[in-house]
Scaffold this active site. Structure first.
Site, mmCIF file in Angstrom:
data_model
loop_
_atom_site.group_PDB
_atom_site.id
_atom_site.type_symbol
_atom_site.label_atom_id
_atom_site.label_comp_id
_atom_site.label_asym_id
_atom_site.label_seq_id
_atom_site.Cartn_x
_atom_site.Cartn_y
_atom_site.Cartn_z
ATOM 1 N N GLY A 85 45.289 37.173 30.748
ATOM 2 C CA GLY A 85 44.951 36.562 29.474
ATOM 3 C C GLY A 85 43.700 35.729 29.673
ATOM 4 N N ARG A 86 43.418 34.844 28.731
ATOM 5 C CA ARG A 86 42.242 33.985 28.876
ATOM 6 C C ARG A 86 42.505 32.764 29.736
ATOM 7 N NH1 ARG A 86 40.691 31.488 24.655
ATOM 8 N NH2 ARG A 86 42.395 32.132 23.304
ATOM 9 N N GLU A 89 40.476 31.791 32.917
ATOM 10 C CA GLU A 89 39.084 31.368 32.760
ATOM 11 C C GLU A 89 38.924 29.860 32.956
ATOM 12 O OE1 GLU A 89 37.664 32.635 28.935
ATOM 13 O OE2 GLU A 89 38.104 34.741 29.358
ATOM 14 N N CYS A 115 45.370 41.516 35.515
ATOM 15 C CA CYS A 115 44.399 41.298 34.449
ATOM 16 C C CYS A 115 43.284 40.340 34.882
ATOM 17 C CB CYS A 115 45.133 40.833 33.192
ATOM 18 S SG CYS A 115 44.148 40.838 31.683
ATOM 19 N N HIS A 116 43.220 39.154 34.299
ATOM 20 C CA HIS A 116 42.194 38.168 34.639
ATOM 21 C C HIS A 116 42.648 37.234 35.770
ATOM 22 C CE1 HIS A 116 40.440 39.610 30.929
ATOM 23 N NE2 HIS A 116 39.364 38.880 31.143
ATOM 24 N N TYR A 135 41.565 43.530 35.249
ATOM 25 C CA TYR A 135 41.128 44.104 33.990
ATOM 26 C C TYR A 135 39.729 44.672 34.249
ATOM 27 C CZ TYR A 135 40.299 44.791 29.066
ATOM 28 O OH TYR A 135 40.030 45.361 27.860
#
Length: 187
Positions: A85-86, A89, A115-116, A135
């Site tokens: 997900g975000r 970050e 993913c991330h 990802y």
């Protein structure tokens, strides 16, 4: 009962938090969710829509974090899960989050990321020289960290199992569960 830690924050991908959380409980592990602070988190749902060049994002589940990163004693846990997900970050900038990630690699304990999630490994300085899925948009980030990007559903490299995104869950968790049973059984 052996304990597994999941690192998450607001905008973590709902499926990438909840699927491993429930799968680990099913296997008999105690599971704790850590975040920047002990609060109710807002997860998101990333979906793939025809005609879009990237995924879309919608509000997902909310979930209470069990503890803050600063409260985590990594030696209490047999394994680590890092959803995407975000959230990664901004989580990657948290010194306690980096400390936690480094511990699992220094102790060669099982780590699953998706993913991330590799953004946390990059920030902690533990991805160099490894093979990792992520990802696909993170291919350059993985390579920039000195790792080999592998476009696959379940990439195993030592103590680490990685995957691209939630469609890879069956292969990713199957391999992670094999690793956990061998290295750190639930009971």
């Amino acid at each position: 009962m052996a304990k597994v830690l999941i690192l998450a924050g607001d905008a973590a991908e709902s499926l990438e938090v909840m699927y491993p959380y429930q799968r680990l409980l099913e296997e008999g592990y105690e599971v704790h969710l850590a975040a920047p602070s002990k609060k109710k988190l807002q997860f998101v749902v990333h979906d793939f829509v025809d005609g879009f060049d990237t995924y879309t994002e919608k509000p997902g589940y909310t979930w209470q974090a069990d503890l803050a990163f600063s409260e985590v004693k990594p030696s209490d846990y047999v394994a680590l899960v890092i959803p995407g997900g975000r959230a990664p970050e901004y989580l990657r900038n948290n010194a306690d989050c980096q400390r936690i990630v480094r511990h699992f690699f220094e102790q060669n304990r099982p780590v699953a990321h998706i993913c991330h999630g590799p953004l946390l490994l990059t920030a902690a300085g533990v991805l160099k020289g490894r093979k990792s899925a992520a990802y696909p948009a993170l291919k350059l980030d993985v390579q920039g960290a000195g790792a080999e990007f592998v476009d696959s559903a379940a990439v195993i490299d030592g103590n680490m199992v990685s995957a691209r995104a939630w469609p890879d869950h069956p292969a990713w968790m199957r391999e992670f569960m094999k690793m956990l049973r061998a290295k750190a059984p639930a009971a």
